[in-house]
Design a protein around this motif. Structure first.
Motif, PDB file in Angstrom:
ATOM      1  N   SER A 113       1.101  -7.393  -3.282  1.00  0.00           N
ATOM      2  CA  SER A 113      -0.164  -6.809  -2.768  1.00  0.00           C
ATOM      3  C   SER A 113      -1.190  -7.860  -2.500  1.00  0.00           C
ATOM      4  CB  SER A 113      -0.701  -6.013  -3.920  1.00  0.00           C
ATOM      5  OG  SER A 113      -1.518  -6.867  -4.912  1.00  0.00           O
ATOM      6  N   SER A 154      -9.505  -8.871  -5.456  1.00  0.00           N
ATOM      7  CA  SER A 154      -9.441  -7.400  -6.414  1.00  0.00           C
ATOM      8  C   SER A 154     -10.669  -6.702  -5.972  1.00  0.00           C
ATOM      9  CB  SER A 154      -9.508  -7.952  -7.921  1.00  0.00           C
ATOM     10  OG  SER A 154     -10.653  -8.338  -8.166  1.00  0.00           O
ATOM     11  N   ASP A 194      -1.571  -2.746  -6.853  1.00  0.00           N
ATOM     12  CA  ASP A 194      -2.316  -3.211  -8.078  1.00  0.00           C
ATOM     13  C   ASP A 194      -2.535  -4.773  -7.679  1.00  0.00           C
ATOM     14  OD1 ASP A 194      -2.006  -1.104  -9.637  1.00  0.00           O
ATOM     15  OD2 ASP A 194       0.092  -1.588 -10.021  1.00  0.00           O
ATOM     16  N   ASP A 195      -3.896  -5.211  -8.290  1.00  0.00           N
ATOM     17  CA  ASP A 195      -4.289  -6.482  -8.211  1.00  0.00           C
ATOM     18  C   ASP A 195      -4.265  -7.066  -9.515  1.00  0.00           C
ATOM     19  OD1 ASP A 195      -6.406  -5.374  -9.644  1.00  0.00           O
ATOM     20  OD2 ASP A 195      -7.739  -5.118  -7.723  1.00  0.00           O
ATOM     21  N   SER A 230       0.802  -1.043   0.019  1.00  0.00           N
ATOM     22  CA  SER A 230       0.038   0.067   0.112  1.00  0.00           C
ATOM     23  C   SER A 230       0.946   1.227  -0.050  1.00  0.00           C
ATOM     24  CB  SER A 230      -0.810  -0.108   1.274  1.00  0.00           C
ATOM     25  OG  SER A 230      -0.227   0.111   2.307  1.00  0.00           O
ATOM     26  N   ASP A 241       1.445   7.626  -6.844  1.00  0.00           N
ATOM     27  CA  ASP A 241       0.298   8.720  -7.537  1.00  0.00           C
ATOM     28  C   ASP A 241       0.800  10.037  -7.439  1.00  0.00           C
ATOM     29  OD1 ASP A 241      -1.792   6.490  -8.104  1.00  0.00           O
ATOM     30  OD2 ASP A 241      -0.999   6.116  -6.142  1.00  0.00           O
ATOM     31  N   ARG A 243       1.821   6.778 -12.157  1.00  0.00           N
ATOM     32  CA  ARG A 243       2.012   5.839 -11.110  1.00  0.00           C
ATOM     33  C   ARG A 243       3.015   4.741 -11.649  1.00  0.00           C
ATOM     34  NH1 ARG A 243      -2.587   4.814 -10.139  1.00  0.00           N
ATOM     35  NH2 ARG A 243      -3.130   2.987 -11.294  1.00  0.00           N
ATOM     36  N   SER A 256      -9.354  -0.472  -3.077  1.00  0.00           N
ATOM     37  CA  SER A 256      -8.570   1.130  -3.364  1.00  0.00           C
ATOM     38  C   SER A 256      -7.078   0.734  -4.037  1.00  0.00           C
ATOM     39  CB  SER A 256      -8.363   1.696  -2.361  1.00  0.00           C
ATOM     40  OG  SER A 256      -7.617   2.853  -2.520  1.00  0.00           O
ATOM     41  N   ILE A 257      -6.890   1.248  -5.152  1.00  0.00           N
ATOM     42  CA  ILE A 257      -5.578   1.136  -5.797  1.00  0.00           C
ATOM     43  C   ILE A 257      -4.586   1.589  -4.799  1.00  0.00           C
ATOM     44  CG2 ILE A 257      -5.531   3.549  -6.929  1.00  0.00           C
ATOM     45  CD1 ILE A 257      -4.354   0.456  -8.501  1.00  0.00           C
ATOM     46  N   LEU A 304     -11.058   6.918  -7.220  1.00  0.00           N
ATOM     47  CA  LEU A 304     -10.693   5.723  -7.485  1.00  0.00           C
ATOM     48  C   LEU A 304     -10.586   5.128  -8.589  1.00  0.00           C
ATOM     49  CD1 LEU A 304     -11.613   4.257  -4.083  1.00  0.00           C
ATOM     50  CD2 LEU A 304      -9.091   4.982  -4.586  1.00  0.00           C
ATOM     51  N   ARG A 354      -7.645   4.205 -11.891  1.00  0.00           N
ATOM     52  CA  ARG A 354      -7.142   2.997 -12.297  1.00  0.00           C
ATOM     53  C   ARG A 354      -7.269   3.398 -13.968  1.00  0.00           C
ATOM     54  NH1 ARG A 354      -7.244  -1.804  -9.614  1.00  0.00           N
ATOM     55  NH2 ARG A 354      -7.863  -1.640  -7.495  1.00  0.00           N
ATOM     56  N   VAL A 361      -2.482   6.539 -14.343  1.00  0.00           N
ATOM     57  CA  VAL A 361      -1.830   5.256 -14.668  1.00  0.00           C
ATOM     58  C   VAL A 361      -0.288   5.275 -15.047  1.00  0.00           C
ATOM     59  CG1 VAL A 361      -1.967   3.094 -15.643  1.00  0.00           C
ATOM     60  CG2 VAL A 361      -4.108   4.136 -14.940  1.00  0.00           C
TER      61      VAL A 361
END
Length: 838
Positions: free
Chosen positions: A516, A527, A535-536, A319, A481, A475, A530-531, A462, A466, A472
């Motif tokens: 993650s 999944s 990442d998932d 995170s 971010d 990041r 929150s980003i 959020l 993504r 994106v």
């Protein structure tokens, strides 16, 4: 004043779940604790209230590691330059102490501690005040001149206050957020000039002219020049946190032989400095009985450990406890930014520090800037990546600052007696700053949660994070971010709640190795959170894949684990990369024969002898394994995207990417590794134990020197996909020096090798640290563990390297003494500590 709390499920070496009363402060202020030291210098501390318990804990801790915390208190007081000058390496011009001292003032850890301390809970204040009293008692009783030689006789070693310890706790919370951006805050400057430089402090001058008045002071001019040189060497914060990480398993009733829970704790942390763990066993009879490891200076609590009914461990989370915001500046005003339909001001605050300059002390000042989010940041002018321009500027929002819940949260974990109470700790508090949690108990539950301090952003924000290509791409490029700062759309509403946190309850297993949350259990991938939690559905690290492989193939024929099988898996020193590519690598290597491989820089390398040596490598990193260092260096040159031919498949994350390419790029990676081994002058056929070792540092008037006592060390690195991970990390954030051997320079880049290889081999200073395996039986917890670098950092202590020696000789864990009768049977030293006695 004492504070009573009714608790359920906190037995004293029994299986009862009756209500107990926790007392915070010692009645009448009289502190009293019993300390019994058993094998390897482990203290078992017993008291009747939290304040007294922490009193014993602070005293026992100081006996082992007083110099470390004394150093950290100087850090958060922003006084390193005052005592040691502007540079960490004296005379180098690195300006590290200047940046640190100003940085902690800018993070406001001391100011925040002074502000928030009176409003902390009774429990937190009782633990902090008791710990400070115990620490100060040891200092007074021993005398500064008779302390650990690393800090004996130093005038910066002083009695500490509860507020100073609270500031250190706040700083520890910001380890993976605000602390990483102190250097960027140092360079933040609304003007297109050198106004970011510290200046001589002269109250008679106006603030706007102070930095210009220093040109006539050669000392200050020299310091400013050094800062400018430091700016040219700046690098962005590493959001991968280097090797910092851990492995954790919690096994449930469907994965263990006896149908009860089992926990593997395997944190990977530095062997020196304030991130060393310290083992203790703390007891309030009938209320609290917990054993484990704690980070330095966290008072009277266990961070990773177990009690009668449950155990837990942590791993560094993927995170992000912060976000950067890009501000749209008002026209013609670099100190004003647009926010929805209004303009907001950027405020300026000036700080002063004392700096030792030869026999003199000078006072420097520096200006820092703040938006409503927090500190303004900027990359140095030479870099121009995050500039403070006429139209845009950048600011930091730190979710981990002013963490007033940290002590209460871990105390609630320590007190929990079942799953419901453990989960309630995460509902009640937001204190866990930057780690995942894995839990198992005596009824066979396995539970995972990542409730780190993550900003609570709305669903629309959020979704954009993504999907928006620019957000994106930013990041992916930077590892964090950068959000639009001109709209309240991205304004957080406090921190995420328990309901918003990724979590998973299983009867088989939960695990984490710093990827993650999504692959906590491959049978139930997660999944959609929150980003900011990471990442998932993305590729897993080689280390995570090794851990999942061990979970799948190390439990014996029945597929169910006992504690011994978990310990064997941990210390098997297998590596995922070798298991996947070693045979193909040898075939490719043998096909090259004696024909040299040409690197991109034109260097020709004959790999034939190294190739023949790899035939003797058994693929694991035990002390006896031959030629493992060749493969280790290859692993640091290995690139999964270039050197695997089968790409990542989300339906098969354990086995992809994979399949070694048969091409010149792989041969060049191997050749570069061979060239580096040759440059170090190491025998290709050397066993790992002859070139990988731990060695303590001796501190004297001449600085840091190698002790000369080397302990051969088994274990691999993250790069090899090892599980039991070790590496020669850089010296940590301490005042006193750490001995290190000069690293070999990479034949391709000319930079020190990422592996830390030197002519002496691999001098380990990081890795598996507070390791334990605990299972639950009818008689309670059965635990084995090891503090790999030993309990004390004091080189005059009998426990400075006894566990180093144990690991070197056994590559095994040792029994942990938890039962009260066992403590009595193994007591080597004891002390009844009382505040009303000298």
């Amino acid at each position: 004043m004492s504070f009573a709390l009714l608790l359920g499920g906190c037995g004293d070496n029994d299986n009862s779940h009756s209500d107990k009363t926790l007392v915070a402060f010692a009645p009448d202020g009289e502190l009293s604790a019993e300390i019994r030291w058993t094998d390897y210098g482990v203290p078992h501390i017993t008291a009747d209230n939290l304040q007294s318990l922490a009193y014993g804990s602070g005293f026992a801790y100081a006996r082992d590691n007083i110099c470390i915390l004394a150093d950290q208190i100087i850090k958060v007081r922003s006084e390193r330059a005052k005592y040691f000058g502007p540079d960490k390496v004296q005379g180098s011009g690195d300006s590290s102490h200047l940046i640190s001292d100003f940085g902690y003032l800018a993070l406001k850890v001391m100011a925040s501690a002074n502000e928030h301390y009176p409003n902390l809970s009774d429990n937190s204040r009782a633990l902090i005040e008791g710990y400070v009293s115990g620490y100060n008692r040891y200092l007074e009783e021993t005398g500064i001149d008779k302390l650990d030689p690393a800090c004996a006789g130093q005038r910066w070693v002083q009695a500490i206050t509860p507020q100073e310890l609270t500031a250190y706790i706040f700083a520890t919370s910001q380890l993976a957020s605000g602390e990483e951006f102190m250097e960027l805050a140092f360079f933040a400057n609304p003007e297109d000039d050198d106004s970011y430089l510290p200046y001589g402090f002269n109250p008679a001058k106006s603030a706007g002219l102070r930095h210009k008045s220093t040109a006539h002071n050669p000392l200050i001019a020299n310091l400013q020049q050094n800062v400018q040189q430091r700016a040219s060497l700046f690098s962005m914060p590493d959001q991968e946190h280097g090797d910092l990480g851990s492995n954790g398993w919690s096994l449930g009733k469907d994965k263990t032989e006896n149908g009860r829970g089992l926990v593997l704790a395997n944190p990977h942390f530095p062997y020196t400095g304030h991130l060393r763990f310290w083992q203790s066993h703390i007891t309030i009879p009938g209320v609290l009985d917990v054993m484990g490891g704690s980070l330095q200076g966290l008072p009277g609590i266990v961070n990773i450990g177990f009690n009668q009914h449950l155990a837990w461990t942590h791993t560094v989370s993927k995170s992000r406890r912060f976000a950067l915001y890009q501000l749209s500046l008002s026209q013609d005003n670099p100190l004003q930014y647009q926010y929805d339909d209004e303009n907001r001001e950027i405020s300026k605050q000036s700080y002063q520090i004392a700096v030792k300059a030869g026999d003199n002390t000078i006072t420097l000042a520096k200006d820092y800037y703040y938006s409503h989010h927090g500190l303004m940041i900027e990359t140095p002018p030479e870099m121009n990546l995050l500039p403070w321009s006429e139209s845009n500027a950048f600011t930091l929002r730190d979710a981990a600052e002013e963490n007033t819940d940290l002590i209460d949260h871990w105390l609630a974990i320590n007190l929990a007696g079942n799953l419901a109470e453990f989960q309630q700790a995460y509902r009640d508090y937001n204190g866990i700053p930057w780690v995942n949690t894995m839990y198992a108990d005596d009824t066979g539950n396995a539970f995972y949660i990542d409730k780190t301090r993550v900003l609570n952003l709305n669903d629309e924000a959020l979704a954009l994070m993504r999907s928006d290509p620019q957000l994106v791409a930013t990041r992916n490029a930077l590892g964090f971010d950068i959000l639009p700062g001109n709209t309240s759309l991205f304004e957080p509403d406090g921190l995420n709640t328990y309901q918003q946190a990724p979590k998973l309850l299983r009867a088989d297993y939960v695990q984490n190795s710093n990827d993650s949350y999504w692959a906590t259990n491959l049978s139930e991938p997660m999944s959609g959170y929150s980003i900011l939690y990471g990442d998932d559905l993305v590729p897993l690290s080689l280390r995570t894949r090794m851990g999942l492989t061990l979970l799948s193939d190390s439990a014996g024929q029945d597929g169910l684990f006992n504690a011994g099988e978990v310990e064997t898996a941990l210390l098997s020193n297998r590596g995922y990369l070798a298991e996947q590519v070693l045979p193909d690598l040898i075939n490719l290597c043998q096909g090259q024969g004696s024909e040299p491989v040409t690197l991109n820089n034109g260097l020709e390398v004959n790999i034939e002898n190294a190739c023949n040596a790899l035939l003797n490598f058994n693929g694991v990193m035990s002390q006896q394994s031959q030629s493992g260092h060749i493969f280790k260096e290859f692993a640091f040159k290995f690139d999964q995207e270039q050197h695997f031919t089968r790409p990542f498949d989300v339906s098969d994350p354990l086995n992809t990417p994979n399949d070694l390419a048969s091409n010149d790029q792989v041969l060049q990676a191997l050749a570069a590794a061979v060239a580096n081994v040759n440059q170090a002058g190491l025998d290709n056929n050397a066993p790992l134990g002859s070139i990988q070792f731990t060695e303590k540092t001796l501190i004297d008037n001449n600085g840091a020197n190698a002790s000369g006592q080397r302990f051969p060390w088994a274990g691999s690195t993250h790069a090899e996909g090892g599980f039991n991970v070790f590496s020669p990390r850089e010296a940590d954030d301490t005042l006193y020096p750490i001995h290190q051997y000069p690293q070999i320079l990479d034949t391709e880049s000319g930079q020190p090798l990422a592996s830390g290889l030197s002519e002496q081999g691999y001098h380990i200073n990081y890795g598996s640290s507070w390791m334990f395996v605990v299972s639950f039986t009818d008689a309670g917890p059965a635990a084995r563990g090891l503090l790999a670098y030993s309990q004390s950092s004091n080189n005059e202590s009998a426990h400075k390297d006894d566990q180093n020696r144990y690991y070197a000789e056994n590559t095994a864990l040792r029994p942990l003494i938890f039962n009260r009768q066992e403590v009595l049977n193994h007591t080597l030293d004891k002390r009844q500590l009382s505040s009303d006695q000298p």
